[in-house]
Scaffold this motif. Sequence first.
Motif, PDB file in Angstrom:
ATOM      1  N   ILE A  39       5.184  -1.427   7.311  1.00  0.00           N
ATOM      2  CA  ILE A  39       4.211  -2.577   6.780  1.00  0.00           C
ATOM      3  C   ILE A  39       3.090  -1.866   6.314  1.00  0.00           C
ATOM      4  O   ILE A  39       2.430  -1.701   7.423  1.00  0.00           O
ATOM      5  CB  ILE A  39       4.308  -3.861   7.512  1.00  0.00           C
ATOM      6  CG1 ILE A  39       5.703  -4.484   7.983  1.00  0.00           C
ATOM      7  CG2 ILE A  39       3.387  -4.838   6.570  1.00  0.00           C
ATOM      8  CD1 ILE A  39       5.547  -5.922   8.272  1.00  0.00           C
ATOM      9  N   PRO A  40       2.850  -1.378   5.248  1.00  0.00           N
ATOM     10  CA  PRO A  40       1.695  -0.630   4.918  1.00  0.00           C
ATOM     11  C   PRO A  40       0.554  -1.652   5.058  1.00  0.00           C
ATOM     12  O   PRO A  40       0.741  -2.841   4.912  1.00  0.00           O
ATOM     13  CB  PRO A  40       1.819  -0.032   3.658  1.00  0.00           C
ATOM     14  CG  PRO A  40       2.833  -1.068   2.920  1.00  0.00           C
ATOM     15  CD  PRO A  40       3.564  -1.479   4.019  1.00  0.00           C
ATOM     16  N   SER A  41      -0.567  -0.938   5.130  1.00  0.00           N
ATOM     17  CA  SER A  41      -1.809  -1.621   4.785  1.00  0.00           C
ATOM     18  C   SER A  41      -2.220  -2.034   3.379  1.00  0.00           C
ATOM     19  O   SER A  41      -2.983  -1.488   2.603  1.00  0.00           O
ATOM     20  CB  SER A  41      -3.202  -0.770   5.157  1.00  0.00           C
ATOM     21  OG  SER A  41      -4.140  -1.804   5.303  1.00  0.00           O
ATOM     22  N   GLU A  42      -1.601  -2.858   2.681  1.00  0.00           N
ATOM     23  CA  GLU A  42      -1.477  -3.531   1.429  1.00  0.00           C
ATOM     24  C   GLU A  42      -2.499  -4.586   1.494  1.00  0.00           C
ATOM     25  O   GLU A  42      -3.582  -4.600   0.921  1.00  0.00           O
ATOM     26  CB  GLU A  42      -0.262  -3.563   0.539  1.00  0.00           C
ATOM     27  CG  GLU A  42      -0.295  -3.743  -0.787  1.00  0.00           C
ATOM     28  CD  GLU A  42       1.002  -3.763  -1.480  1.00  0.00           C
ATOM     29  OE1 GLU A  42       1.253  -4.725  -2.176  1.00  0.00           O
ATOM     30  OE2 GLU A  42       1.515  -2.756  -1.312  1.00  0.00           O
ATOM     31  N   PHE A  43      -1.521  -5.858   1.751  1.00  0.00           N
ATOM     32  CA  PHE A  43      -2.493  -6.953   2.130  1.00  0.00           C
ATOM     33  C   PHE A  43      -3.258  -7.372   0.771  1.00  0.00           C
ATOM     34  O   PHE A  43      -4.458  -7.589   1.026  1.00  0.00           O
ATOM     35  CB  PHE A  43      -3.142  -7.102   3.314  1.00  0.00           C
ATOM     36  CG  PHE A  43      -2.409  -6.668   4.533  1.00  0.00           C
ATOM     37  CD1 PHE A  43      -1.106  -7.347   4.747  1.00  0.00           C
ATOM     38  CD2 PHE A  43      -2.399  -5.650   5.273  1.00  0.00           C
ATOM     39  CE1 PHE A  43      -0.494  -7.157   5.953  1.00  0.00           C
ATOM     40  CE2 PHE A  43      -1.786  -5.080   6.372  1.00  0.00           C
ATOM     41  CZ  PHE A  43      -0.540  -5.962   6.524  1.00  0.00           C
ATOM     42  N   THR A  57      13.081   1.455   6.282  1.00  0.00           N
ATOM     43  CA  THR A  57      12.858   0.338   5.316  1.00  0.00           C
ATOM     44  C   THR A  57      11.193  -0.013   5.320  1.00  0.00           C
ATOM     45  O   THR A  57      10.694   0.456   6.152  1.00  0.00           O
ATOM     46  CB  THR A  57      13.848  -0.893   5.522  1.00  0.00           C
ATOM     47  OG1 THR A  57      13.342  -1.495   6.857  1.00  0.00           O
ATOM     48  CG2 THR A  57      15.142  -0.498   5.615  1.00  0.00           C
ATOM     49  N   TYR A  58      11.050  -0.707   4.201  1.00  0.00           N
ATOM     50  CA  TYR A  58       9.456  -1.403   4.059  1.00  0.00           C
ATOM     51  C   TYR A  58       9.313  -2.775   3.821  1.00  0.00           C
ATOM     52  O   TYR A  58      10.306  -3.255   3.107  1.00  0.00           O
ATOM     53  CB  TYR A  58       8.663  -0.248   3.426  1.00  0.00           C
ATOM     54  CG  TYR A  58       9.279  -0.336   1.929  1.00  0.00           C
ATOM     55  CD1 TYR A  58       8.491  -1.255   0.882  1.00  0.00           C
ATOM     56  CD2 TYR A  58      10.016   0.494   1.298  1.00  0.00           C
ATOM     57  CE1 TYR A  58       8.979  -1.356  -0.352  1.00  0.00           C
ATOM     58  CE2 TYR A  58      10.705   0.567   0.149  1.00  0.00           C
ATOM     59  CZ  TYR A  58       9.875  -0.438  -0.825  1.00  0.00           C
ATOM     60  OH  TYR A  58      10.318  -0.386  -2.200  1.00  0.00           O
ATOM     61  N   SER A  59       8.408  -3.163   3.978  1.00  0.00           N
ATOM     62  CA  SER A  59       7.995  -4.733   3.264  1.00  0.00           C
ATOM     63  C   SER A  59       6.590  -4.517   2.820  1.00  0.00           C
ATOM     64  O   SER A  59       5.646  -3.932   3.586  1.00  0.00           O
ATOM     65  CB  SER A  59       8.127  -5.776   4.438  1.00  0.00           C
ATOM     66  OG  SER A  59       9.372  -5.600   4.969  1.00  0.00           O
ATOM     67  N   LEU A  60       6.240  -5.037   1.683  1.00  0.00           N
ATOM     68  CA  LEU A  60       4.742  -5.094   1.416  1.00  0.00           C
ATOM     69  C   LEU A  60       4.495  -6.559   1.432  1.00  0.00           C
ATOM     70  O   LEU A  60       5.375  -7.613   0.938  1.00  0.00           O
ATOM     71  CB  LEU A  60       4.999  -4.681  -0.196  1.00  0.00           C
ATOM     72  CG  LEU A  60       5.478  -3.229  -0.478  1.00  0.00           C
ATOM     73  CD1 LEU A  60       5.679  -3.278  -1.959  1.00  0.00           C
ATOM     74  CD2 LEU A  60       4.995  -2.156   0.077  1.00  0.00           C
ATOM     75  N   ILE A  61       3.181  -6.861   1.922  1.00  0.00           N
ATOM     76  CA  ILE A  61       2.815  -8.095   1.961  1.00  0.00           C
ATOM     77  C   ILE A  61       1.506  -8.354   1.065  1.00  0.00           C
ATOM     78  O   ILE A  61       0.582  -7.858   1.237  1.00  0.00           O
ATOM     79  CB  ILE A  61       2.279  -8.407   3.428  1.00  0.00           C
ATOM     80  CG1 ILE A  61       3.433  -8.421   4.217  1.00  0.00           C
ATOM     81  CG2 ILE A  61       1.858  -9.891   3.637  1.00  0.00           C
ATOM     82  CD1 ILE A  61       3.500  -8.754   5.721  1.00  0.00           C
TER      83      ILE A  61
END
Length: 312
Positions: free
Chosen positions: A108-112, A148-152
């Motif tokens: 989970i990247p630091s997108e937010f 895998t990844y998830s963007l929030i």
Amino acid sequence: MEVISNVAIAGVIEFESYTCASDTLGSSILKAVVGSKRFRVTILARHLSEPQLPESVEVLRVDYDSAPDLTAALAHQDAVVSVLTTNAMNTQLPLIEGAVKAGVRRFIPSEFSANIGNPKAAALPVYHSKIKLCDVLQQTAEKNPNFTYSLIRNGPFLDWSLAFGFFLILKGGETHLYDGGDRPFSTTTLTTRGKAVVEVLCHLEDAKNRAVFVQDIVTTQKKILKIAQEVNPERTWIPKIVSTAEMEARAHENYANGMFDLVSALGFFCRSVFAEGYGGEFQEVDKELLGIRQKTNNDLKALIKGAPKSDQ
């Protein structure tokens, strides 16, 4: 069903304080992940940092510029949640490399952030590093099926924005209404964002390789102003209509002149949240996946009433 047991959180976090910039990004996530009692949590901290953390959390000192160092630190980790700041976006590239080599299954990247999947929002320079990171994650997942990844995506932080005058100046006086203040936008508290991270880690398949949208409420600046006037009838606000198109134009000029400060970035942020066609109001929200109750106007009123009236 795949289960996440070990979670590494990348970034400097102070567990108790909410006063510093790194903390608003990190501590609510840490509290949610630790508080869920579903995971063993490890913090990846820089060698010189002194994070104040609960005893149950392990701290590993790492060199964020060294993929081999990060690979070793991420051994036996199932997931990585990055809370690194925007200024450290490129630091996430070796972190992704280390995660892949260590066998991490979810990143989970630091997108937010805003809906940067919206083409207009994606074109704003302030989001280019986040877009680049999304592209890297997508390409990495395609080459490595076990990764895998998830963007929030959560829009502006509701509690933070109230406290620091992004939506309006709570103490009264002149307050900016962007493009008139009537545009609906999605907004989320830091606490809810932390809960969303936990639920994404608990629903791996449903949140796999995609953006997950979370919001507490859809509102407008004028609605917030009206509630603030009800809560504090002794205060007076002087609305000033501000064009986000003009703000964006000034921001482009500042960036062209090497001024990459917060004031310049604010023009792009406001454009992505308040301008028509930029996706500020999320059209699809992952309510069922996240199990997060939407806040009411009464909830919003309580938040406005309890927000600190800083001297913004």
